[in-house]
Design an enzyme around this catalytic site. Structure first.
Site, PDB file in Angstrom:
ATOM      1  N   HIS A 160     -25.270  32.054 -25.482  1.00 40.38           N
ATOM      2  CA  HIS A 160     -26.027  32.508 -24.320  1.00 40.38           C
ATOM      3  C   HIS A 160     -27.003  31.140 -24.176  1.00 40.38           C
ATOM      4  O   HIS A 160     -27.211  30.789 -23.070  1.00 40.38           O
ATOM      5  CB  HIS A 160     -26.711  33.540 -24.344  1.00 40.38           C
ATOM      6  CG  HIS A 160     -26.984  34.320 -23.037  1.00 40.38           C
ATOM      7  ND1 HIS A 160     -26.911  35.593 -23.024  1.00 40.38           N
ATOM      8  CD2 HIS A 160     -27.222  33.724 -21.848  1.00 40.38           C
ATOM      9  CE1 HIS A 160     -27.281  35.846 -21.539  1.00 40.38           C
ATOM     10  NE2 HIS A 160     -27.310  34.790 -20.943  1.00 40.38           N
ATOM     11  N   ASP A 187     -18.389  39.266 -15.715  1.00 39.68           N
ATOM     12  CA  ASP A 187     -19.468  38.562 -16.485  1.00 39.68           C
ATOM     13  C   ASP A 187     -20.452  39.319 -16.882  1.00 39.68           C
ATOM     14  O   ASP A 187     -21.404  40.007 -16.250  1.00 39.68           O
ATOM     15  CB  ASP A 187     -19.771  37.339 -15.837  1.00 39.68           C
ATOM     16  CG  ASP A 187     -20.591  36.402 -16.604  1.00 39.68           C
ATOM     17  OD1 ASP A 187     -20.052  35.416 -17.086  1.00 39.68           O
ATOM     18  OD2 ASP A 187     -21.775  36.617 -16.988  1.00 39.68           O
ATOM     19  N   TYR A 204     -27.714  41.734 -21.556  1.00 37.10           N
ATOM     20  CA  TYR A 204     -27.871  42.587 -20.627  1.00 37.10           C
ATOM     21  C   TYR A 204     -28.107  44.269 -20.864  1.00 37.10           C
ATOM     22  O   TYR A 204     -28.506  44.899 -19.958  1.00 37.10           O
ATOM     23  CB  TYR A 204     -26.861  42.209 -19.573  1.00 37.10           C
ATOM     24  CG  TYR A 204     -26.542  40.908 -19.007  1.00 37.10           C
ATOM     25  CD1 TYR A 204     -27.522  40.050 -19.535  1.00 37.10           C
ATOM     26  CD2 TYR A 204     -25.474  40.571 -18.612  1.00 37.10           C
ATOM     27  CE1 TYR A 204     -27.179  38.454 -18.966  1.00 37.10           C
ATOM     28  CE2 TYR A 204     -25.104  39.426 -17.968  1.00 37.10           C
ATOM     29  CZ  TYR A 204     -26.245  38.409 -17.993  1.00 37.10           C
ATOM     30  OH  TYR A 204     -25.979  37.064 -17.775  1.00 37.10           O
ATOM     31  N   LYS A 238     -21.303  37.299 -23.831  1.00 40.53           N
ATOM     32  CA  LYS A 238     -22.181  36.250 -24.410  1.00 40.53           C
ATOM     33  C   LYS A 238     -22.854  36.654 -25.546  1.00 40.53           C
ATOM     34  O   LYS A 238     -23.571  37.762 -25.411  1.00 40.53           O
ATOM     35  CB  LYS A 238     -23.206  35.362 -23.409  1.00 40.53           C
ATOM     36  CG  LYS A 238     -22.553  35.301 -21.950  1.00 40.53           C
ATOM     37  CD  LYS A 238     -23.553  34.711 -20.981  1.00 40.53           C
ATOM     38  CE  LYS A 238     -23.363  34.594 -19.546  1.00 40.53           C
ATOM     39  NZ  LYS A 238     -23.112  36.217 -19.073  1.00 40.53           N
TER      40      LYS A 238
END
Length: 280
Positions: free
Chosen positions: A115, A48, A53, A82
């Site tokens: 998200h 994930d 990120y 996401k």
């Protein structure tokens, strides 16, 4: 309820998702390749990540290396990313998806999520996700950090029901009402930060149960979630911790122990509140 690290759960569109996955939040792109590779070699089959990120390139390299060393095929790994829904238009969401796919070095995603709801600014993004799903570029679509009111709004116009709502969930924030609502709609709940970013690992109630079972506090917390059929993403950069987090299938919490952990709920968050968090 899952009974092993490779056990899968059926989503509402008949796609299967591993019940326990490895997340890479707050891991640098440079470190992520090794983390993801080690996760796959340890036995994790769900990886994930997310656009925000900043480690999709490392995630993709880790997946490729992990598959090679474990002698697995792409279909053996479930990959989630996401879109950071910064009030995106339809075309911006499509572009963000294509960029994520390119960074990951993949031809398709297994799951793509919005998200954050961002004060209800997700209508165009959801329409884009539905199009990507219908075109077969992603096997399933869902949301993250959506409260009941966000889901109620989405379901007014959604042609595709979200398969997953990925939310902050742990014994201090058990999300019971939201979980019940999602269950009624056929939406699986997946927990992020199930250990409350480590803050629960010194909780005396949990430690007492852990000592009685000869398990760690983390294992007890993860088992508490598994016995409630909550999907999980755990995070660790260390192979031994990855392994320990996966060793939660050889014991069972009693009803009394489950109730003790349930009683810890304070509706306490370590992440933002979706009703007050925006990013425009």
């Amino acid at each position: 309820m899952i009974h092993s690290l490779t056990d899968k759960v059926l989503l509402n569109n008949q796609v299967e998702i591993p019940g326990l996955g490895l997340g890479v939040f707050q891991i640098s792109d440079e470190m992520t390749e090794e983390v993801v590779k080690n996760g796959i070699l340890t036995g994790y089959r769900l990886i994930d990540t997310a656009q925000i990120y900043g480690n999709e390139i490392g995630t993709g390299k880790g997946i490729a290396q992990g598959l090679k060393e474990a002698k697995l095929e792409r279909k053996d790994i479930f990959v989630t990313s996401k879109v950071w829904n910064d009030h995106l238009s339809y075309s911006e969401t499509i572009a963000a998806f294509n960029q994520s796919l390119e960074r990951l070095g993949l031809e398709y995603l297994d799951l793509y999520l919005i998200h954050w709801p961002g004060f209800g600014a997700f209508d165009e993004s959801w329409r884009a996700l539905e199009e990507l799903y219908k075109e077969g570029k992603v096997r399933a679509i869902g949301v993250s950090n959506f409260e009941i009111e966000h889901l109620e709004h989405l379901l007014i116009y959604a042609e595709v029901i979200p398969v997953v709502n990925q939310i902050e969930l742990h014994p201090k924030l058990n999300q019971k009402a939201l979980r019940e609502y999602c269950a009624q709609k056929g939406i699986k709940v997946q927990a992020w930060s199930p250990l409350m970013q480590g803050q629960l690992l010194t909780n005396e109630v949990i430690l007492g149960i852990a000592r009685a079972l000869n398990k760690s506090a983390a294992q007890v917390i993860l088992r508490w979630a598994i016995q409630q059929e909550i999907l999980l993403n755990v995070k660790s950069v260390k192979k031994e911790r990855m392994l320990a987090n996966s060793q939660v299938f050889d014991f069972h919490l009693s009803e009394a122990q489950m109730q003790l952990i349930d009683a810890l709920n304070e509706d306490l968050r370590v992440g933002p509140n979706p009703n007050t968090f925006d990013f425009k």
